[in-house]
Write a protein that holds these residues in place. Structure first.
Motif, PDB file in Angstrom:
ATOM      1  N   ALA A  32     -30.758  17.647  -8.892  1.00 30.49           N
ATOM      2  CA  ALA A  32     -31.810  17.874  -9.894  1.00 30.49           C
ATOM      3  C   ALA A  32     -32.343  16.558 -10.439  1.00 30.49           C
ATOM      4  N   TYR A  33     -33.656  16.522 -10.597  1.00 33.44           N
ATOM      5  CA  TYR A  33     -34.303  15.361 -11.214  1.00 33.44           C
ATOM      6  C   TYR A  33     -35.510  15.842 -12.014  1.00 33.44           C
ATOM      7  N   ASP A  34     -35.432  15.708 -13.338  1.00 31.09           N
ATOM      8  CA  ASP A  34     -36.524  16.094 -14.234  1.00 31.09           C
ATOM      9  C   ASP A  34     -37.052  17.501 -13.925  1.00 31.09           C
ATOM     10  N   CYS A  35     -36.157  18.464 -13.849  1.00 31.15           N
ATOM     11  CA  CYS A  35     -36.554  19.822 -13.495  1.00 31.15           C
ATOM     12  C   CYS A  35     -35.841  20.852 -14.362  1.00 31.15           C
ATOM     13  N   ALA A  36     -35.680  20.542 -15.636  1.00 29.65           N
ATOM     14  CA  ALA A  36     -34.940  21.425 -16.529  1.00 29.65           C
ATOM     15  C   ALA A  36     -35.551  22.815 -16.592  1.00 29.65           C
ATOM     16  N   ASP A  37     -36.893  22.906 -16.590  1.00 28.15           N
ATOM     17  CA  ASP A  37     -37.542  24.215 -16.668  1.00 28.15           C
ATOM     18  C   ASP A  37     -37.198  25.075 -15.454  1.00 28.15           C
ATOM     19  N   ALA A  38     -37.239  24.486 -14.251  1.00 28.05           N
ATOM     20  CA  ALA A  38     -36.910  25.237 -13.045  1.00 28.05           C
ATOM     21  C   ALA A  38     -35.453  25.683 -13.066  1.00 28.05           C
ATOM     22  N   LEU A  39     -34.567  24.817 -13.543  1.00 31.58           N
ATOM     23  CA  LEU A  39     -33.146  25.163 -13.590  1.00 31.58           C
ATOM     24  C   LEU A  39     -32.880  26.336 -14.532  1.00 31.58           C
ATOM     25  N   ARG A  40     -33.645  26.422 -15.601  1.00 36.71           N
ATOM     26  CA  ARG A  40     -33.448  27.533 -16.537  1.00 36.71           C
ATOM     27  C   ARG A  40     -33.852  28.871 -15.915  1.00 36.71           C
ATOM     28  N   GLU A  66     -34.592  12.097 -17.390  1.00 32.14           N
ATOM     29  CA  GLU A  66     -34.795  11.652 -18.768  1.00 32.14           C
ATOM     30  C   GLU A  66     -35.649  12.675 -19.502  1.00 32.14           C
ATOM     31  N   PRO A  67     -35.121  13.320 -20.546  1.00 35.17           N
ATOM     32  CA  PRO A  67     -33.742  13.167 -21.029  1.00 35.17           C
ATOM     33  C   PRO A  67     -32.749  13.785 -20.063  1.00 35.17           C
ATOM     34  N   ARG A  75     -21.885  23.133 -14.610  1.00 36.57           N
ATOM     35  CA  ARG A  75     -21.278  21.837 -14.924  1.00 36.57           C
ATOM     36  C   ARG A  75     -22.236  20.748 -14.439  1.00 36.57           C
ATOM     37  N   VAL A  76     -22.656  19.882 -15.341  1.00 38.45           N
ATOM     38  CA  VAL A  76     -23.603  18.829 -15.008  1.00 38.45           C
ATOM     39  C   VAL A  76     -22.838  17.534 -14.749  1.00 38.45           C
ATOM     40  N   VAL A  77     -23.075  16.936 -13.556  1.00 41.58           N
ATOM     41  CA  VAL A  77     -22.491  15.629 -13.240  1.00 41.58           C
ATOM     42  C   VAL A  77     -23.627  14.643 -13.019  1.00 41.58           C
ATOM     43  N   ARG A  78     -23.452  13.435 -13.480  1.00 40.69           N
ATOM     44  CA  ARG A  78     -24.489  12.422 -13.362  1.00 40.69           C
ATOM     45  C   ARG A  78     -24.317  11.623 -12.075  1.00 40.69           C
ATOM     46  N   VAL A  79     -25.420  11.329 -11.404  1.00 38.86           N
ATOM     47  CA  VAL A  79     -25.396  10.501 -10.195  1.00 38.86           C
ATOM     48  C   VAL A  79     -25.327   9.044 -10.625  1.00 38.86           C
ATOM     49  N   THR A  80     -24.270   8.359 -10.240  1.00 36.33           N
ATOM     50  CA  THR A  80     -24.096   6.952 -10.623  1.00 36.33           C
ATOM     51  C   THR A  80     -24.121   6.008  -9.419  1.00 36.33           C
TER      52      THR A  80
END
Length: 500
Positions: A32-40, A66-67, A75-80
């Motif tokens: 996922a990248y800047d797609c909070a609306d689609a995820l909901r 961002e944000p 469960r959200v994991v961040r790509v580092t």
């Protein structure tokens, strides 16, 4: 566990939806990248699945949004490590705890029994790659359509049962699933790829022995057109710039006759013996008309130390000469033992040192194997007191599939893919002392082949032009006022005859 020949999964009998008891855990991984609306919209559909909730985990791999993404039900994991779809998929699958990894794009909506449809195949065999039935819609609730490429491929291959070695091309990250063990055995996701990472992964899964199964009952809807639908030529232009290096099976991307590619089409394994006879074998493998071949030279290279020695009386002299000769050749690597697998290369040819390949030997052997999708071609070279000396062309995917079952690898490969014996003489193998040197006629033929082909094409074009001119002048010469054209016509006919 049922054995599937090639990709004909029709021998498997999945249970009807709702009529079986699952036990495997599944991790749904969503890059996922800047797609909070689609995820909901996507994640709540996972909460409605008929597959037991206690066997499902949902992981969203946030690729630098961002944000940052905050989401209930996952469960959200961040790509580092890196960025892009490849890095996000790999981050998600490394965080997963399920027996099966189910890839899902953030703009997908699943039917309530989608996961169940996928998972029933994974309970039958441990090397299935299941591909969902994705339809493209403008808005949720529509029936949608398949992509034209998918529709034509499924129709022409009995839904991939007859797809042969190209079934992996249908692998998509939009909605597909694979056993976690098989995924990791294939090397996981290439984190450097931001597009076509699913195709490249599908290729490596194929080399690991996967069976690709498109399930019409695993229904899903992609909201909006895909990038390929919107910008197909640009997508291909982008992806093909690097897929040629990574997927040797895409032969049309490897038309350059001399360049080196990252993943060879055939890896040739040669056990080091005497310098001259080993060199003859290696050089012949590198000089053939199949140019994307590489060599693994097998020997105890770790014994070559740097202490003072008598150069000409060195007990490791033969090995050292070979190392000297090939250490800077990019298509030769040194190994202590014959590779168990050539992966990700699709073929492994093992050849005894001292046997020389003809100019077309590799190309012809591969063509022979591909004609019937054979998993093994054994080449009888010579018969001696110790038995028959052989070379072996092994299909990587076939031996990887066979390794999943108990029993003789060769017998299993014969059952799952087929195998044949051929004559070494028929395929231009010769002993080093009997073969023509590479500077002889075979090398001259290879060097001149392209030039001669060009000359033939040029002459054919010229003949066609002159023939057309003859026809025009013949018609014109029949007119009484064209007295000079007869001489021109005779001149052109003489030229045609001299051209041949």
């Amino acid at each position: 566990m049922t054995r599937v020949r090639h990709n004909d999964y029709g021998v498997l009998r999945p249970p009807a939806l709702g009529a079986w008891q699952p036990s495997l855990r599944v991790s749904v991984v969503i890059p996922a990248y800047d797609c909070a609306d689609a995820l909901r919209r996507t994640v709540p559909a996972l909460a409605r699945q008929t597959y037991p909730a206690e066997l499902v985990e949902v992981i969203v791999a946030d690729d630098g949004s961002e944000p940052p993404i905050e989401l209930a039900g996952a469960r959200v994991v961040r790509v580092t490590d890196g960025w892009g779809r490849g890095a996000a998929r790999q981050t998600g699958q490394l965080a997963a705890t399920g027996d099966v990894i189910h890839w899902l794009d953030s703009d997908m909506i699943l039917a309530d029994d989608h996961l169940e449809a996928h998972m029933r195949w994974h309970h039958l065999i441990d090397h299935a790659v299941v591909i969902g039935d994705t339809r493209f819609v403008d808005a949720p609730g529509e029936e949608g359509v398949q992509s034209e490429y998918t529709r034509k491929t499924l129709e022409s291959t009995r839904r991939l049962k007859d797809a042969g070695t190209s079934a992996y091309l249908q692998h998509t990250g939009a909605s597909s699933s694979v056993r976690a063990d098989l995924l990791r055995a294939a090397g996981g996701v290439d984190t450097s790829l931001n597009m076509a990472e699913d195709t490249e992964l599908g290729y490596r899964l194929a080399q690991a022995g996967a069976v690709f199964i498109p399930d019409a009952e695993a229904r899903a809807w992609h909201v909006g057109p895909s990038t390929v639908m919107l910008r197909e030529k640009e997508v291909h232009r982008h992806n093909w710039s690097y897929l040629g290096d990574l997927i040797p099976d895409l032969r049309w991307l490897r038309r350059h006759p001399r360049r080196t590619w990252l993943v060879p089409y055939v890896r040739v394994a040669v056990a080091a013996t005497a310098y001259e006879e080993t060199r003859a074998t290696v050089d012949s493998a590198l000089a053939g008309t199949l140019t994307d071949a590489a060599v693994t030279l097998v020997g105890p290279w770790g014994k070559l130390t740097g202490e003072r020695r008598a150069n000409l009386d060195d007990p490791m002299l033969e090995l050292r000469l070979l190392h000297n000769h090939y250490v800077h050749e990019p298509r030769v690597e040194f190994a202590e033992s014959v590779p168990v697998s050539a992966a990700p290369a699709p073929f492994l040819l093992t050849v005894p040192a001292g046997w020389v390949l003809g100019a077309d030997t590799l190309a012809r052997l591969v063509r022979h194997a591909d004609k019937d999708l054979l998993g093994l071609v054994s080449v009888a070279l010579a018969e001696g007191p110790g038995g028959v000396e052989t070379a072996r062309l092994e299909r990587t995917a076939a031996f990887a599939r066979a390794a999943l079952f108990p029993g003789s690898a060769d017998d299993l490969v014969d059952e799952l893919f087929g195998s044949e014996w051929v004559s070494g003489a028929e395929y231009e193998f010769a002993m080093a002392e009997e073969a023509e040197p590479l500077a002889g006629e075979p090398a001259k033929w290879r060097a001149l082949a392209g030039q001669r082909l060009g000359e033939v094409k040029e002459l054919r074009t010229r003949v066609e032009q002159l023939t057309a001119e003859v026809e025009r002048l013949t018609a014109a010469s029949e007119q009484p006022d064209d007295q000079d054209r007869g001489g021109a016509l005779s001149s052109i006919i003489r030229h045609l005859r001299s051209t041949g």
